[in-house]
Motif scaffolding. Structure first.
Motif, mmCIF file in Angstrom:
data_model
loop_
_atom_site.group_PDB
_atom_site.id
_atom_site.type_symbol
_atom_site.label_atom_id
_atom_site.label_comp_id
_atom_site.label_asym_id
_atom_site.label_seq_id
_atom_site.Cartn_x
_atom_site.Cartn_y
_atom_site.Cartn_z
ATOM 1 N N LYS A 226 5.786 -2.368 -8.438
ATOM 2 C CA LYS A 226 7.168 -2.906 -8.470
ATOM 3 C C LYS A 226 7.459 -3.111 -10.210
ATOM 4 C CE LYS A 226 8.415 -6.193 -5.656
ATOM 5 N NZ LYS A 226 8.585 -7.280 -4.969
ATOM 6 N N ASN A 227 7.047 -2.226 -10.878
ATOM 7 C CA ASN A 227 7.247 -2.223 -12.265
ATOM 8 C C ASN A 227 6.750 -3.291 -12.870
ATOM 9 O OD1 ASN A 227 8.738 0.359 -12.375
ATOM 10 N ND2 ASN A 227 10.503 -0.842 -11.449
ATOM 11 N N GLY A 228 5.483 -3.934 -12.482
ATOM 12 C CA GLY A 228 4.957 -5.095 -12.878
ATOM 13 C C GLY A 228 5.477 -6.279 -12.518
ATOM 14 N N ASN A 229 6.618 -6.284 -11.616
ATOM 15 C CA ASN A 229 6.980 -7.643 -11.188
ATOM 16 C C ASN A 229 6.493 -8.154 -10.024
ATOM 17 O OD1 ASN A 229 9.441 -7.512 -12.990
ATOM 18 N ND2 ASN A 229 10.198 -5.739 -11.908
ATOM 19 N N GLU A 230 5.203 -7.783 -9.629
ATOM 20 C CA GLU A 230 4.560 -8.330 -8.381
ATOM 21 C C GLU A 230 3.331 -9.287 -9.085
ATOM 22 O OE1 GLU A 230 4.658 -9.616 -5.554
ATOM 23 O OE2 GLU A 230 5.427 -7.877 -4.925
ATOM 24 N N SER A 231 3.181 -10.235 -8.387
ATOM 25 C CA SER A 231 2.029 -11.296 -8.844
ATOM 26 C C SER A 231 0.671 -10.700 -8.845
ATOM 27 C CB SER A 231 2.397 -12.711 -8.274
ATOM 28 O OG SER A 231 2.388 -12.569 -6.908
ATOM 29 N N LEU A 232 -0.095 -11.254 -9.648
ATOM 30 C CA LEU A 232 -1.508 -11.036 -9.279
ATOM 31 C C LEU A 232 -2.135 -11.505 -8.020
ATOM 32 C CD1 LEU A 232 -3.291 -11.919 -12.755
ATOM 33 C CD2 LEU A 232 -3.691 -9.893 -11.445
ATOM 34 N N ARG A 233 -1.372 -12.614 -7.544
ATOM 35 C CA ARG A 233 -1.905 -13.200 -6.148
ATOM 36 C C ARG A 233 -1.621 -12.357 -5.090
ATOM 37 N NH1 ARG A 233 -3.709 -18.286 -5.446
ATOM 38 N NH2 ARG A 233 -3.355 -18.887 -7.379
ATOM 39 N N LYS A 234 -0.392 -11.958 -5.104
ATOM 40 C CA LYS A 234 0.138 -11.240 -4.070
ATOM 41 C C LYS A 234 -0.675 -9.814 -4.156
ATOM 42 C CE LYS A 234 3.105 -10.372 -0.731
ATOM 43 N NZ LYS A 234 4.773 -10.177 -1.406
#
Length: 268
Positions: A226-234
């Motif tokens: 997601k172009n870096g827009n997804e969180s580490l936790r997810k």
């Protein structure tokens, strides 16, 4: 026919119909119900041994309806005893596969008796005198009882046990329908709608947990998802599901590993 066996089965039906069907069932409760079934069946046996039926109609009623009703529940709870002993506590998919395998075994066991099953389901009676009387010469086929060593000629006909099996089969199918529905609901709660099939591809991670943690960080830092827009936790949550591994403490695991990397090696 004396009212004794008829009333006995009515009493049996009242007792078992009042029981909670599935919600409180466990191996201990099944054991209690098995004992009650055996008590009722033994009372029916005593009646068959000590009383002569006035006519064939009474004998057929006893072996076609009364005994199989109790005996069918006995077989049902015997099956549930095996189910609760063997089902384990694996994943939802493993539990579903186990239930499917049990259903296939049941169907296979009754496959040779399809004609008799249709006879019972269609509530026919033209062959009752052959199936449900105790005269050896009356039977169309040999005795169908599983344990011939326990066969009691005064308390058995050629097909009363098979009739009980059919009753048990219907009860077991209803039980498994309930269990599968519960698993489907659990799966829907655990996995969002539209992602149920995703869980089917679950694999076990066999390398070190830190390797998977570093993969999560690499995917995040490279902006590959997601172009870096997804969180580490997810990302960690998704990979945890895919690889069946707990990554709840991803930050702590990563931090501890970084500290180890920076710690100077001891010289001996």
């Amino acid at each position: 026919m004396e009212a004794v066996p008829t009333n006995l089965v009515k009493e049996f039906n009242r007792e078992f119909n009042e029981l909670d069907k599935y919600e409180t069932l466990n191996i201990a409760e099944v054991g209690i119900r098995l004992d009650r079934c055996q008590d009722y069946l033994e009372r029916l046996r005593e009646y068959a041994h000590s009383n002569a039926f006035e006519n064939k109609e009474e004998e057929i009623e006893f072996f076609n309806h009364l005994k199989p009703q109790v005996y069918g529940y006995l077989k049902y709870y015997l099956h549930l005893q095996g189910y609760f002993s063997s089902k384990g506590s694996g994943s939802i998919q493993e539990q579903r596969r186990y239930i499917d395998s049990q259903i296939k075994k049941l169907k296979k066991g009754l496959r040779p008796h399809q004609e008799f099953m249709r006879y019972c389901k269609q509530d026919k009676s033209n062959l009752d005198k052959h199936y449900f009387t105790r005269e050896p010469s009356a039977s169309l086929w040999t005795v169908t009882h599983q344990l011939s060593c326990l066969y009691d000629p005064k308390f058995s006909t050629s097909h009363d046990e098979l009739k009980a099996k059919i009753i048990a089969y219907d009860l077991i199918n209803d039980f498994y329908d309930y269990q599968l529905n519960q698993l489907r609901q659990l799966e829907a709660n655990v996995c969002p709608a539209g992602q149920q099939e995703f869980i089917e591809f679950q694999m076990n991670w066999t390398a070190k947990k830190i390797d998977l943690v570093e993969l999560v960080y690499a995917l995040h830092s490279s902006r590959a998802i997601k172009n870096g827009n997804e969180s580490l936790r997810k990302i960690a949550k998704v990979l945890s599901s895919v690889f069946n591994t707990d990554l709840v403490s991803i930050y702590r695991i990563y931090l501890e590993n970084e500290i180890k990397k920076k710690r100077p090696s001891k010289i001996y």
